[in-house]
Design a protein around this motif. Structure first.
Motif, PDB file in Angstrom:
ATOM      1  N   GLY A   1       0.812  -1.207   0.000  1.00 51.21           N
ATOM      2  CA  GLY A   1       0.000   0.000   0.000  1.00 51.21           C
ATOM      3  C   GLY A   1       0.850   1.263   0.000  1.00 51.21           C
ATOM      4  N   LEU A   2       1.939   1.234   0.748  1.00 53.87           N
ATOM      5  CA  LEU A   2       2.822   2.406   0.817  1.00 53.87           C
ATOM      6  C   LEU A   2       3.629   2.593  -0.462  1.00 53.87           C
ATOM      7  CD1 LEU A   2       4.049   2.049   4.488  1.00 53.87           C
ATOM      8  CD2 LEU A   2       2.591   3.861   3.570  1.00 53.87           C
ATOM      9  N   ARG A   3       3.842   1.518  -1.175  1.00 57.18           N
ATOM     10  CA  ARG A   3       4.611   1.626  -2.421  1.00 57.18           C
ATOM     11  C   ARG A   3       3.929   2.563  -3.415  1.00 57.18           C
ATOM     12  NH1 ARG A   3       5.840  -3.753  -5.811  1.00 57.18           N
ATOM     13  NH2 ARG A   3       3.600  -3.501  -6.083  1.00 57.18           N
ATOM     14  N   LYS A   4       2.615   2.669  -3.323  1.00 56.45           N
ATOM     15  CA  LYS A   4       1.877   3.587  -4.195  1.00 56.45           C
ATOM     16  C   LYS A   4       2.218   5.044  -3.905  1.00 56.45           C
ATOM     17  CE  LYS A   4      -2.118   2.122  -2.889  1.00 56.45           C
ATOM     18  NZ  LYS A   4      -3.594   1.928  -2.722  1.00 56.45           N
TER      19      LYS A   4
ATOM     20  N   GLU B   1       0.690   8.681   5.630  1.00 55.23           N
ATOM     21  CA  GLU B   1       0.030   7.529   5.012  1.00 55.23           C
ATOM     22  C   GLU B   1       0.395   6.237   5.740  1.00 55.23           C
ATOM     23  OE1 GLU B   1      -2.697   5.869   2.584  1.00 55.23           O
ATOM     24  OE2 GLU B   1      -2.202   8.022   2.646  1.00 55.23           O
ATOM     25  N   LEU B   2       1.626   6.143   6.203  1.00 53.94           N
ATOM     26  CA  LEU B   2       2.062   4.979   6.968  1.00 53.94           C
ATOM     27  C   LEU B   2       1.171   4.775   8.189  1.00 53.94           C
ATOM     28  CD1 LEU B   2       4.215   2.791   7.884  1.00 53.94           C
ATOM     29  CD2 LEU B   2       5.414   4.688   8.996  1.00 53.94           C
ATOM     30  N   TYR B   3       0.911   5.838   8.921  1.00 52.18           N
ATOM     31  CA  TYR B   3       0.111   5.719  10.138  1.00 52.18           C
ATOM     32  C   TYR B   3      -1.362   5.460   9.813  1.00 52.18           C
ATOM     33  CZ  TYR B   3       4.371   7.550  12.210  1.00 52.18           C
ATOM     34  OH  TYR B   3       5.682   7.729  12.591  1.00 52.18           O
ATOM     35  N   VAL B   4      -1.874   6.081   8.780  1.00 51.66           N
ATOM     36  CA  VAL B   4      -3.270   5.864   8.388  1.00 51.66           C
ATOM     37  C   VAL B   4      -3.481   4.408   7.989  1.00 51.66           C
ATOM     38  CG1 VAL B   4      -5.005   6.406   6.626  1.00 51.66           C
ATOM     39  CG2 VAL B   4      -3.723   8.252   7.724  1.00 51.66           C
TER      40      VAL B   4
ATOM     41  N   ARG C   1      13.355  -1.046   3.425  1.00 51.02           N
ATOM     42  CA  ARG C   1      13.420  -1.585   4.773  1.00 51.02           C
ATOM     43  C   ARG C   1      12.107  -2.305   5.137  1.00 51.02           C
ATOM     44  NH1 ARG C   1      17.832   0.331   7.528  1.00 51.02           N
ATOM     45  NH2 ARG C   1      18.708   2.348   6.890  1.00 51.02           N
ATOM     46  N   LEU C   2      10.982  -1.713   4.752  1.00 53.00           N
ATOM     47  CA  LEU C   2       9.685  -2.313   5.050  1.00 53.00           C
ATOM     48  C   LEU C   2       9.500  -3.635   4.300  1.00 53.00           C
ATOM     49  CD1 LEU C   2       7.456   0.887   5.016  1.00 53.00           C
ATOM     50  CD2 LEU C   2       8.091  -0.482   7.014  1.00 53.00           C
ATOM     51  N   LYS C   3       9.914  -3.670   3.077  1.00 51.46           N
ATOM     52  CA  LYS C   3       9.844  -4.909   2.297  1.00 51.46           C
ATOM     53  C   LYS C   3      10.664  -5.999   2.963  1.00 51.46           C
ATOM     54  CE  LYS C   3      11.161  -6.741  -2.253  1.00 51.46           C
ATOM     55  NZ  LYS C   3      11.759  -6.384  -3.565  1.00 51.46           N
TER      56      LYS C   3
END
Length: 342
Positions: free
Chosen positions: A65-68, A80-83, A123-125
């Motif tokens: 989702g964040l990749r977008k 957006e990360l927190y949402v 890092r998230l991936k």
């Protein structure tokens, strides 16, 4: 390693594929998760289920989702990360692994607040992939620890599905069955059907039969009978949240199985990864219990099985008090009463 003809969760770096468990046992097919909304819907609709599996799905869903938003500036990206993290954690409230995995992803980003967005995404991936790798190792370890309690030709009752379909591989409680099978130990598994969504009938029976493990399906209200007949020497179940005192939330119907096991002097084992233990939750009274739709109870496969206007109470989980639990098995080892997970 487990020789399985299916993998519940497959990530290729670009997209996530999940077995659509609502189609089993009639059809083995995969659905594609492209972002956090797809992940939310898969979790909420129980297309993917099992505490470890929904945690992994949420972790990958957050990354996708964040990749977008990779092109957004730093402040917008973190908002957006927190949402998205709050959104994903709301998909199902009882299984603590969901929030644990999402919070772990958020913590990775917070530890490097000045990194470029592209670096944070990498890092998230990597963190989501690590969560899955760790789950595979943990499941295998739980299976090995369970061998202490599994003897040749014994009968074991299980409730709901705690196998490869609920994790990345092996499972939690079912991991012991798979490892025993690898070691050439013959066991006889009795699987409760697990009303109202029939995870035992549709999923546990399907995957154990597919693996060549002797499994007999019974209705939920037959457990006392098979225990009284001497067919059961142990009960092994999973968990969606374990409180600090050992009280355990698991699929609805687990509590009554534990009461029956106590009556018939049969050991009752809870098997779960360490991430399922929630030391912030003092006892089972503090565990939120998800309630699901009446439709799951009054219909099956689109066929009406009860009056449509009947009042329905449909909690998805119940809490087994710690005093009914013989031992709790995690990848870190076996824990006996009194349980103190602080």
């Amino acid at each position: 390693m487990m020789n399985s003809s299916f993998r519940t969760i497959v990530f290729d770096g670009e997209k996530l594929q999940l077995i659509d468990q609502t189609k089993l046992p009639a059809e083995l097919c995969y659905l594609v998760v492209n972002d956090e909304q797809d992940a939310f819907q898969a979790i909420r609709s129980m297309k993917v289920r099992g505490a470890p599996a929904i945690g992994m799905t949420a972790a990958y869903g957050l990354y996708l989702g964040l990749r977008k938003h990779a092109h957004k500036d730093h402040e917008v990206f973190y908002k957006e990360l927190y949402v998205q993290s709050v959104y994903l954690k709301s998909a199902r409230p009882t299984a603590v692994n969901l929030a644990w995995a999402v919070d772990r992803m958020v913590a990775v980003a917070q530890r490097h607040p000045n990194d470029l967005v592209a670096t944070t995404l990498e890092r998230l991936k990597s963190e989501a992939e690590s969560i899955q790798d760790e789950d595979e190792r943990a499941c295998r370890a739980m299976g090995v620890h369970l061998l202490e309690f599994i003897k040749e030709d014994m009968g074991i009752l299980t409730h709901c599905n705690t196998g490869a379909l609920a994790t990345s591989q092996y499972g939690t409680a079912l991991a012991g069955f798979y490892v025993a099978h690898e070691e050439g130990i013959t066991i006889h598994v009795y699987a409760d059907e697990t009303r109202p969504v029939l995870q035992g009938a549709r999923l546990t029976a399907w995957e154990l039969q597919r693996a060549g493990i002797d499994v007999t399906l019974i209705c939920d209200n037959m457990a006392a009978t098979v225990m009284a007949q001497g067919k059961i020497q142990a009960v092994m179940v999973g968990a969606d949240r374990i409180a600090a005192n050992g009280d355990t939330a698991n699929k609805i119907g687990t509590h009554q199985v534990a009461i029956l096991a106590k009556h018939f002097h049969i050991p009752f084992y809870v098997v779960a990864p360490w991430s399922t233990i929630d030391p912030k939750t003092q006892s089972g009274l503090d565990i939120p219990i998800e309630e699901r739709s009446a439709q799951e109870v009054i219909e099956w496969g689109g066929i009406q099985t009860a009056p449509k206007d009947i009042h329905v109470y449909n909690p998805a989980f119940d809490v087994t008090p710690h005093e009914l639990i013989t031992a709790i098995v995690t990848e870190k080892g076996t824990y006996h009463p009194p349980f103190k997970f602080l």
